[in-house]
Design a protein around this motif. Structure first.
Motif, PDB file in Angstrom:
ATOM      1  N   PHE A  28       3.829  79.624  60.262  1.00 17.73           N
ATOM      2  CA  PHE A  28       4.817  80.634  59.874  1.00 17.73           C
ATOM      3  C   PHE A  28       5.397  80.401  58.476  1.00 17.73           C
ATOM      4  O   PHE A  28       6.340  81.085  58.083  1.00 17.73           O
ATOM      5  CB  PHE A  28       5.937  80.717  60.924  1.00 17.73           C
ATOM      6  CG  PHE A  28       5.456  81.327  62.216  1.00 17.73           C
ATOM      7  CD1 PHE A  28       5.466  82.704  62.387  1.00 17.73           C
ATOM      8  CD2 PHE A  28       4.970  80.538  63.235  1.00 17.73           C
ATOM      9  CE1 PHE A  28       5.000  83.280  63.562  1.00 17.73           C
ATOM     10  CE2 PHE A  28       4.500  81.094  64.418  1.00 17.73           C
ATOM     11  CZ  PHE A  28       4.514  82.466  64.580  1.00 17.73           C
ATOM     12  N   ARG A 100      -9.282  81.580  62.305  1.00 15.83           N
ATOM     13  CA  ARG A 100     -10.500  82.393  62.446  1.00 15.83           C
ATOM     14  C   ARG A 100     -11.634  81.660  63.166  1.00 15.83           C
ATOM     15  O   ARG A 100     -12.801  81.852  62.852  1.00 15.83           O
ATOM     16  CB  ARG A 100     -10.993  82.900  61.064  1.00 15.83           C
ATOM     17  CG  ARG A 100      -9.938  83.693  60.303  1.00 15.83           C
ATOM     18  CD  ARG A 100      -9.474  84.931  61.063  1.00 15.83           C
ATOM     19  NE  ARG A 100      -8.507  85.683  60.280  1.00 15.83           N
ATOM     20  CZ  ARG A 100      -7.173  85.545  60.403  1.00 15.83           C
ATOM     21  NH1 ARG A 100      -6.668  84.701  61.290  1.00 15.83           N
ATOM     22  NH2 ARG A 100      -6.369  86.275  59.678  1.00 15.83           N
ATOM     23  N   THR A 105      -7.504  84.016  70.230  1.00 10.59           N
ATOM     24  CA  THR A 105      -8.138  84.707  71.356  1.00 10.59           C
ATOM     25  C   THR A 105      -8.116  83.820  72.598  1.00 10.59           C
ATOM     26  O   THR A 105      -7.762  84.266  73.698  1.00 10.59           O
ATOM     27  CB  THR A 105      -9.607  85.050  70.979  1.00 10.59           C
ATOM     28  OG1 THR A 105      -9.581  85.753  69.732  1.00 10.59           O
ATOM     29  CG2 THR A 105     -10.282  85.889  72.044  1.00 10.59           C
ATOM     30  N   MET A 128       4.463  89.545  64.344  1.00 17.09           N
ATOM     31  CA  MET A 128       4.788  89.275  62.941  1.00 17.09           C
ATOM     32  C   MET A 128       4.073  90.297  62.053  1.00 17.09           C
ATOM     33  O   MET A 128       4.605  90.757  61.059  1.00 17.09           O
ATOM     34  CB  MET A 128       4.317  87.878  62.533  1.00 17.09           C
ATOM     35  CG  MET A 128       5.109  86.759  63.141  1.00 17.09           C
ATOM     36  SD  MET A 128       6.808  86.706  62.567  1.00 17.09           S
ATOM     37  CE  MET A 128       6.628  85.977  60.955  1.00 17.09           C
TER      38      MET A 128
HETATM   39  C1  LIG Z   1      -2.541  85.495  63.382  1.00 16.97           C
HETATM   40  C2  LIG Z   1      -3.156  84.178  63.876  1.00 16.97           C
HETATM   41  C3  LIG Z   1      -2.444  83.762  65.153  1.00 16.97           C
HETATM   42  C4  LIG Z   1      -4.651  84.438  64.161  1.00 16.97           C
HETATM   43  O1  LIG Z   1      -5.231  83.267  64.739  1.00 16.97           O
HETATM   44  P1  LIG Z   1      -6.823  83.003  64.697  1.00 16.97           P
HETATM   45  O2  LIG Z   1      -7.098  81.846  65.587  1.00 16.97           O
HETATM   46  O3  LIG Z   1      -7.260  82.928  63.297  1.00 16.97           O
HETATM   47  O4  LIG Z   1      -7.369  84.337  65.370  1.00 16.97           O
HETATM   48  P2  LIG Z   1      -8.810  84.542  66.019  1.00 16.97           P
HETATM   49  O5  LIG Z   1      -9.825  83.704  65.296  1.00 16.97           O
HETATM   50  O6  LIG Z   1      -8.744  84.378  67.496  1.00 16.97           O
HETATM   51  O7  LIG Z   1      -9.026  86.073  65.670  1.00 16.97           O
HETATM   52  C5  LIG Z   1      -9.285  87.071  66.627  1.00 16.97           C
HETATM   53  C6  LIG Z   1      -9.441  88.389  65.910  1.00 16.97           C
HETATM   54  O8  LIG Z   1      -8.180  88.796  65.365  1.00 16.97           O
HETATM   55  C7  LIG Z   1      -8.327  89.108  63.991  1.00 16.97           C
HETATM   56  N1  LIG Z   1      -7.125  88.709  63.286  1.00 16.97           N
HETATM   57  C8  LIG Z   1      -6.642  87.464  63.162  1.00 16.97           C
HETATM   58  N2  LIG Z   1      -5.493  87.490  62.446  1.00 16.97           N
HETATM   59  C9  LIG Z   1      -5.255  88.765  62.123  1.00 16.97           C
HETATM   60  C10 LIG Z   1      -4.235  89.404  61.380  1.00 16.97           C
HETATM   61  N3  LIG Z   1      -3.226  88.708  60.817  1.00 16.97           N
HETATM   62  N4  LIG Z   1      -4.295  90.743  61.239  1.00 16.97           N
HETATM   63  C11 LIG Z   1      -5.307  91.455  61.791  1.00 16.97           C
HETATM   64  N5  LIG Z   1      -6.305  90.882  62.518  1.00 16.97           N
HETATM   65  C12 LIG Z   1      -6.281  89.560  62.671  1.00 16.97           C
HETATM   66  C13 LIG Z   1      -9.518  88.276  63.537  1.00 16.97           C
HETATM   67  O9  LIG Z   1     -10.110  88.834  62.381  1.00 16.97           O
HETATM   68  C14 LIG Z   1     -10.417  88.330  64.736  1.00 16.97           C
HETATM   69  O10 LIG Z   1     -11.133  89.546  64.732  1.00 16.97           O
HETATM   70  P3  LIG Z   1     -12.680  89.651  65.245  1.00 16.97           P
HETATM   71  O11 LIG Z   1     -12.656  89.207  66.674  1.00 16.97           O
HETATM   72  O12 LIG Z   1     -13.006  91.087  65.043  1.00 16.97           O
HETATM   73  O13 LIG Z   1     -13.435  88.702  64.368  1.00 16.97           O
HETATM   74  C15 LIG Z   1      -3.063  83.049  62.819  1.00 16.97           C
HETATM   75  O14 LIG Z   1      -3.698  83.465  61.648  1.00 16.97           O
HETATM   76  C16 LIG Z   1      -1.636  82.643  62.517  1.00 16.97           C
HETATM   77  O15 LIG Z   1      -1.124  81.725  63.118  1.00 16.97           O
HETATM   78  N6  LIG Z   1      -0.981  83.344  61.549  1.00 16.97           N
HETATM   79  C17 LIG Z   1       0.377  83.028  61.149  1.00 16.97           C
HETATM   80  C18 LIG Z   1       1.399  83.173  62.255  1.00 16.97           C
HETATM   81  C19 LIG Z   1       1.341  84.516  62.941  1.00 16.97           C
HETATM   82  O16 LIG Z   1       1.255  85.565  62.320  1.00 16.97           O
HETATM   83  N7  LIG Z   1       1.389  84.478  64.267  1.00 16.97           N
HETATM   84  C20 LIG Z   1       1.435  85.648  65.077  1.00 16.97           C
HETATM   85  C21 LIG Z   1       2.851  85.760  65.467  1.00 16.97           C
HETATM   86  S1  LIG Z   1       3.251  87.242  66.286  1.00 16.97           S
END
Ligand SMILES: CC(C)(COP(=O)(O)OP(=O)(O)OC[C@H]1O[C@@H](n2cnc3c(N)ncnc32)[C@H](O)[C@@H]1OP(=O)(O)O)[C@@H](O)C(=O)NCCC(=O)NCCS
Length: 419
Positions: A28, A100, A105, A128
């Protein structure tokens, strides 16, 4: 290696909370102050803190925590003022070095399985970033008005408002938890997420110094009617001035009112502090009494954004838990690739406000993804609007309108605290 291989899901023991918090800060984007640690512990439902730990050295240091999430066990108000057992998903973050790889997921699936095992029929969250969660079946279940209200905004008078008194105090869990929780539990607006019991209960009172940015500590406005509390709001102010002009701001967080007069008295107070020019709030329902009471609606600068994201985990239990406002008999075909038990055809028979939901092989009247059914669940979105948007398919003319009329709520949904 396949996506998400080389990690395993774990419950986070108390002695590993600092590792959990470290991932949260990386994800975050922030550096917490040491003195704020207890506030974060207080805000976390510790017994429901989960993580993914590295098990394969090709992914990173073995046994390091790469991703985290947690959830509140709660009840949510649904249309008609009834309540449904709900999981409030929160704290979800993936360390940037592990993004990613499918960790989000995997954690969402972990969350769905565990919530269902506890009998929680719905999962809700604040996002977020708005585009993240639709892919997992979450729909935008409620919207909120972000508003900036000028000092002294004039309102249409409501009988009784002048007879109410106001107490202004520094917010304290020990002194105010019972009062605030008692008032919040009486709110009947759909989407109200009742504050949790157990750890994480005092989340709404936490006040990390690092988040204040010059603002006061959180304060409480409590409106009383002959000594009985009838409205409350968390607020804090920030005095600012330039070239001799005071343009301080007041920020309002969670609030709730038991009557129109209580709401008016509350907002008169919150929008009329000396040295404060603007009152800002992020959680007003789109039909909040304030928006109707203001004489100059254009005097408020506002923007409507997503509030609660809603995901039905157990379709029949969730649909039967709420009230309906029109009789109907509709076969709905649901697609759900993340919770296959929801997929298929459901007959929704509504009579006298209650629904009976059962499996059927009959031809569908409507076909939709679980996220669209979830979006309409709290009654803030019309299913017919989603047909017109090309997102829900109507096979039997008129059935979208029937189910939409049954599901639409007479009051707009809103979750009034940000968990
Ligand atoms: C957002 C977050 C949780 C994604 O985690 P991750 O482990 O990279 O996600 P995954 O690899 O499981 O991605 C699953 C899918 O979601 C998509 N995705 C991931 N982050 C995304 C985002 N910020 N916006 C849109 N799509 C997103 C990926 O492209 C992937 O798509 P696909 O299946 O078509 O390839 C991570 O980047 C993170 O911690 N971000 C900062 C904190 C945050 O925003 N948390 C969410 C709080 S509500």
């Amino acid at each position: 290696m396949k996506k998400a291989e080389g990690y395993r899901p774990i419950s986070v023991a108390e002695e590993r909370l600092d590792e959990f918090f470290d991932v949260v800060q990386w994800a975050f984007v922030g550096e917490w102050l040491r003195e704020d640690r207890q506030d974060y512990v207080d805000a976390l439902p510790v017994e429901r803190a989960r993580a993914l730990e590295v098990t394969d050295a090709r992914r990173g240091r073995v046994s390091e925590i790469a991703a985290v999430h947690a959830s509140f066990g709660t009840e949510m108000v649904v249309p008609g003022g009834r309540k449904v057992p709900t999981a409030g998903l929160s704290w979800l973050g993936v360390h940037p070095a592990h993004r990613r790889r499918g960790l989000m997921t995997r954690m969402i699936h972990d969350h769905f399985e565990r919530s269902l095992a506890r009998g929680e029929a719905v999962s809700v969250l604040y996002a977020m970033e708005a585009p993240i969660y639709a892919r997992f079946g979450y729909g935008m279940g409620s919207q909120t008005v972000k508003a900036e209200i000028p000092r002294g905004a004039r309102m249409w008078a409501v009988d009784g408002a002048d007879d109410l008194t106001v107490r202004l105090e520094r917010a304290s869990f020990d002194e105010h938890d019972e009062l605030v929780a008692g008032l919040q539990a009486r709110l009947d607006r759909p989407g109200t997420v009742i504050n949790a019991v157990g750890s994480g209960r005092n989340a709404r009172f936490t006040d990390p110094v690092g988040n204040r940015r010059g603002m006061e500590k959180w304060r409480l406005a409590i409106v009383e009617d002959a000594g009985d509390p009838v409205a409350y709001a968390f607020f804090r102010r920030h005095a600012r001035s330039s070239v001799g002009i005071h343009d301080g701001v007041c920020q309002v967080r969670e609030h709730g009112s038991m009557s129109p007069a209580a709401s008016q008295r509350l907002w008169q107070t919150l929008t009329d502090f000396d040295l404060v020019e603007t009152t800002m709030t992020e959680n007003l329902a789109t039909d909040d009494p304030l928006l109707h009471q203001l004489r100059d609606p254009r005097g408020v600068r506002s923007k409507v954004i997503d509030n609660l994201w809603v995901r039905l985990l157990d379709v029949p239990t969730a649909l039967e838990a709420r009230e309906y406002f029109h009789d109907c008999d509709v076969v709905v075909e649901v697609a759900d690739k993340h919770v296959p038990a929801n997929a298929g055809r459901w007959r929704v028979r509504v009579a006298g406000g209650d629904a009976q939901v059962s499996r059927t092989d009959d031809a569908p009247d409507l076909s939709m993804d679980i996220r669209h059914l979830s979006q309409c669940y709290l009654g803030g979105t019309s299913l017919e609007a989603l047909v017109r948007a090309g997102l829900v398919r109507e096979h039997t003319p008129g059935q979208a309108r029937d189910l939409a009329t049954a599901m639409l709520s007479p009051v707009a949904p809103l979750a009034n605290w940000d968990f």
